[in-house]
Scaffold this motif. Structure first.
Motif, PDB file in Angstrom:
ATOM      1  N   ARG A  79       9.394   0.656 -14.608  1.00 36.80           N
ATOM      2  CA  ARG A  79      10.501   1.038 -13.724  1.00 36.80           C
ATOM      3  C   ARG A  79      10.184   2.286 -12.912  1.00 36.80           C
ATOM      4  O   ARG A  79      10.793   2.522 -11.880  1.00 36.80           O
ATOM      5  N   ARG A  80       9.233   3.095 -13.396  1.00 42.83           N
ATOM      6  CA  ARG A  80       8.853   4.265 -12.601  1.00 42.83           C
ATOM      7  C   ARG A  80       8.112   3.853 -11.333  1.00 42.83           C
ATOM      8  O   ARG A  80       7.942   4.659 -10.428  1.00 42.83           O
ATOM      9  N   THR A  84      15.161   1.669  -6.834  1.00 39.84           N
ATOM     10  CA  THR A  84      16.247   0.717  -6.665  1.00 39.84           C
ATOM     11  C   THR A  84      17.424   1.359  -5.924  1.00 39.84           C
ATOM     12  O   THR A  84      17.806   2.495  -6.212  1.00 39.84           O
ATOM     13  N   PHE A  86      21.456   0.431  -4.419  1.00 40.86           N
ATOM     14  CA  PHE A  86      22.543  -0.535  -4.559  1.00 40.86           C
ATOM     15  C   PHE A  86      23.556  -0.389  -3.436  1.00 40.86           C
ATOM     16  O   PHE A  86      23.628   0.646  -2.766  1.00 40.86           O
ATOM     17  N   ARG A  90      25.735   4.368  -6.412  1.00 43.84           N
ATOM     18  CA  ARG A  90      25.544   4.824  -7.802  1.00 43.84           C
ATOM     19  C   ARG A  90      25.013   6.244  -7.901  1.00 43.84           C
ATOM     20  O   ARG A  90      24.057   6.523  -8.636  1.00 43.84           O
ATOM     21  N   LEU A  91      25.641   7.145  -7.174  1.00 44.09           N
ATOM     22  CA  LEU A  91      25.275   8.561  -7.309  1.00 44.09           C
ATOM     23  C   LEU A  91      26.064   9.161  -8.460  1.00 44.09           C
ATOM     24  O   LEU A  91      27.053   8.584  -8.914  1.00 44.09           O
ATOM     25  N   LEU A  92      25.611  10.320  -8.914  1.00 39.14           N
ATOM     26  CA  LEU A  92      26.324  10.990 -10.002  1.00 39.14           C
ATOM     27  C   LEU A  92      27.355  11.940  -9.419  1.00 39.14           C
ATOM     28  O   LEU A  92      27.000  12.906  -8.738  1.00 39.14           O
ATOM     29  N   PRO A  93      28.622  11.682  -9.646  1.00 42.10           N
ATOM     30  CA  PRO A  93      29.654  12.558  -9.097  1.00 42.10           C
ATOM     31  C   PRO A  93      29.559  13.925  -9.763  1.00 42.10           C
ATOM     32  O   PRO A  93      29.145  14.041 -10.911  1.00 42.10           O
ATOM     33  N   ALA A 104      16.324  12.092 -10.929  1.00 45.74           N
ATOM     34  CA  ALA A 104      15.390  10.977 -11.166  1.00 45.74           C
ATOM     35  C   ALA A 104      14.040  11.472 -11.659  1.00 45.74           C
ATOM     36  O   ALA A 104      13.355  10.769 -12.406  1.00 45.74           O
ATOM     37  N   ARG A 151      16.659   9.220  -3.831  1.00 43.17           N
ATOM     38  CA  ARG A 151      16.473   9.192  -5.281  1.00 43.17           C
ATOM     39  C   ARG A 151      15.535   8.056  -5.687  1.00 43.17           C
ATOM     40  O   ARG A 151      14.698   8.213  -6.576  1.00 43.17           O
TER      41      ARG A 151
END
Lengths: 228, 300
Positions: A79-80, A84, A86, A90-93, A104, A151
């Motif tokens: 996965r590195r 990906t 979307f 899908r960011l971190l609030p 990341a 990211r």
């Protein structure tokens, strides 16, 4: 870079194959559109590449690895090499632009010195210089998607997977995002993008893979969205 | 690493109330477990020491004795006495048989009652010949004494073990009560940890999803949760160890050891062993529920 050899995927308890007898090869540095209606198997296709699932039948190679036999503990390493993006970012609030991108690298144990060097470069590349300290929630949708792309790309993956990256954006902003993905593709990153956006596909004229009911019904170089 | 520590700290702060609940349950249950372990050790030590000293005593008949396997008006004959000795020595439970004549018994009587007016009330003929029987395992006295009771020429069998039995019964009950209670509380602590970590994992599910996506290793994703549970466990263990040490010092070291000298008492080494045990249990109690609670978030 990615090879599907007769890949079939059944989900547990389902009669119909989510993907059936897929055979194809995607080379290093290609830009591929994945089109098809909802439920046609696009997401399954992408998730197989990410090794979220294993193929039920057939063999799938990604970045030189046979995903059917790849042991569990090697999945993070795979996965590195894959970034990906979307539709819903899908960011971190609660984290800033910089923190979201740096996250990341932090979580895969990169040294702080490297992070401080690479993250600003990547943010500059996606056109977010000067917004490092802004909380993500304050950004526009297009800017949030740029953060997500930064990211995904900050670790310089070999493959970038984009699942409907323009699905939540207006046409003008989408063009900007596509330019960015094109730029990433030009530095030899393989880009696979699932999309419903016909105008983008028609404009870009790249390879198009069309799925219908789990089967690959079209594999066209410099294709358009609808079948010719 | 710094990232993991920061995540651990923020997790602890976020779940402060739950963390405190876990620490308190841990401390109480581990203290009880430790107390149970110390009681067990004390019971074992007492059994070993006391049982080693005591014997089964087989009294023989004289002309004046009645009951048992005596013929009225007759003492045990030499042949019967030899038979008794041989039977006792042949029993595999028996380690030694020592003959005590009535003269020796009288001397012992006079020694014990030297300061009493009763000292001259007996002559050798009032005393009984006897065998003092030592056992390999004094807890198995019942078989030996019932065998001896059936032999011709045996008037009575006195086993000192039967005096100790009720004491040990109470000790045993105490030991099981503490251990049962502590196991129940430990179960509660484990479930609390599962709950706490599950809540913490749920509140961080976005982060965990992204970590998995960008290729963070499982141990990296797990580390903040493990550390969070471990910190709670370590505090619980330290509190429990303190409670045990204080209890040991006050109850045994300062009081029982000086006031009840007839019994042997467990030492500081036993206390240390009990603390090591509860520390191991505490750590297992943190790690295993955490692994269970986070399993679904780590599935690749």
């Amino acid at each position: 870079m990615i090879t599907f050899e007769d890949v079939t995927k059944f989900y547990p308890g389902q009669q119909r194959a989510a993907l059936r007898n897929i055979n194809l090869e995607i080379d290093k540095g290609e830009f591929v559109f994945l089109v098809g209606q909802s439920g046609s198997g696009k997401s399954t296709f992408l998730r197989l590449i990410l090794r979220e699932y294993r193929p039920t039948k057939g063999t799938l190679y990604v970045a030189g690895k046979n995903l059917g036999t790849l042991p569990q503990w090697k999945v993070p390493g795979l996965r590195r090499q894959i970034g990906t993006v979307f539709q819903d970012f899908r960011l971190l609030p609660g984290k800033t632009v910089y923190e979201n991108v740096a996250f990341a690298l932090q979580v895969i144990g990169r040294p702080g010195k490297e992070i401080r060097r690479v993250v600003p470069d990547t943010l500059e590349m996606v056109g977010l210089s000067g917004k490092e300290d802004r909380p993500c929630e304050e950004l526009s949708g297009g800017e949030q998607q740029r953060v997500a792309i930064a990211r995904a790309f900050v670790n310089r993956p070999k493959i970038l997977i984009a699942d409907e990256p323009t699905g939540n954006l207006d046409p003008e902003t989408s063009v900007g995002i596509m330019k960015l993905l094109d730029r990433i593709n030009r530095v030899d990153t393989t880009v696979i993008m699932a999309t419903h956006d016909s105008s983008i596909v028609d404009q870009m004229r790249r390879r198009v893979l069309e799925l219908r009911d789990g089967e690959l019904v079209r594999d066209q170089a410099k294709g358009i969205y609808g079948s010719a | 690493m710094r990232h993991s520590l920061r995540e651990t700290w923020s997790g602890l702060k976020r779940n402060l109330a739950m963390t405190i609940a876990v620490v308190v349950t841990m401390a109480v249950s581990l203290s009880l477990l430790g107390a149970g372990l110390l009681t067990s050790m004390e019971v074992d030590l007492t059994k070993r020491t006391l049982y080693g000293k005591i014997t089964v005593q087989v009294f023989l008949c004289t002309e004046n004795t009645q009951g048992g396997r005596c013929e009225p008006g007759k003492g045990t004959t030499d042949a019967q006495r030899d038979a008794i000795q041989q039977t006792l020595e042949a029993n595999p439970e028996v380690s030694a048989v020592e003959y005590e004549s009535k003269e020796v018994a009288l001397a012992e009587f006079q020694r014990v009652f030297a300061d009493s007016p009763a000292v001259h009330s007996r002559t050798a003929d009032d005393m009984q010949d006897s065998f003092k029987v030592r056992l390999h395992n004094p807890e198995n006295y019942a078989g030996v004494s019932s065998e001896a009771r059936g032999l011709q020429g045996v008037q009575a069998v006195q086993d000192q073990n039967s005096i100790l039995e009720p004491i040990f019964k109470w000790f045993g009950a105490l030991q099981w009560a503490t251990i049962t209670m502590s196991v129940l509380l430990l179960l509660a602590a484990a479930l609390q940890i599962v709950n706490t970590i599950r809540m913490a994992a749920f509140s961080r599910r976005r982060e965990m999803g992204i970590m998995r996506l960008v290729g963070a290793s499982n141990i990296y994703i797990l580390l903040p949760f493990l550390l969070e549970a471990l910190i709670a466990a370590v505090i619980g263990v330290v509190l429990a160890a303190g409670t045990l040490t204080l209890g040991y010092w006050f109850v045994i070291d300062q009081n029982a050891r000086t006031s009840i000298t007839a019994l042997p008492w467990i030492g500081w080494g036993d206390l240390a062993a009990a603390i090591v045990s509860i520390a191991a249990v505490g750590v297992a109690l943190a790690v295993i529920p955490t692994l269970l609670a986070t399993r679904r978030y780590l599935r690749i």
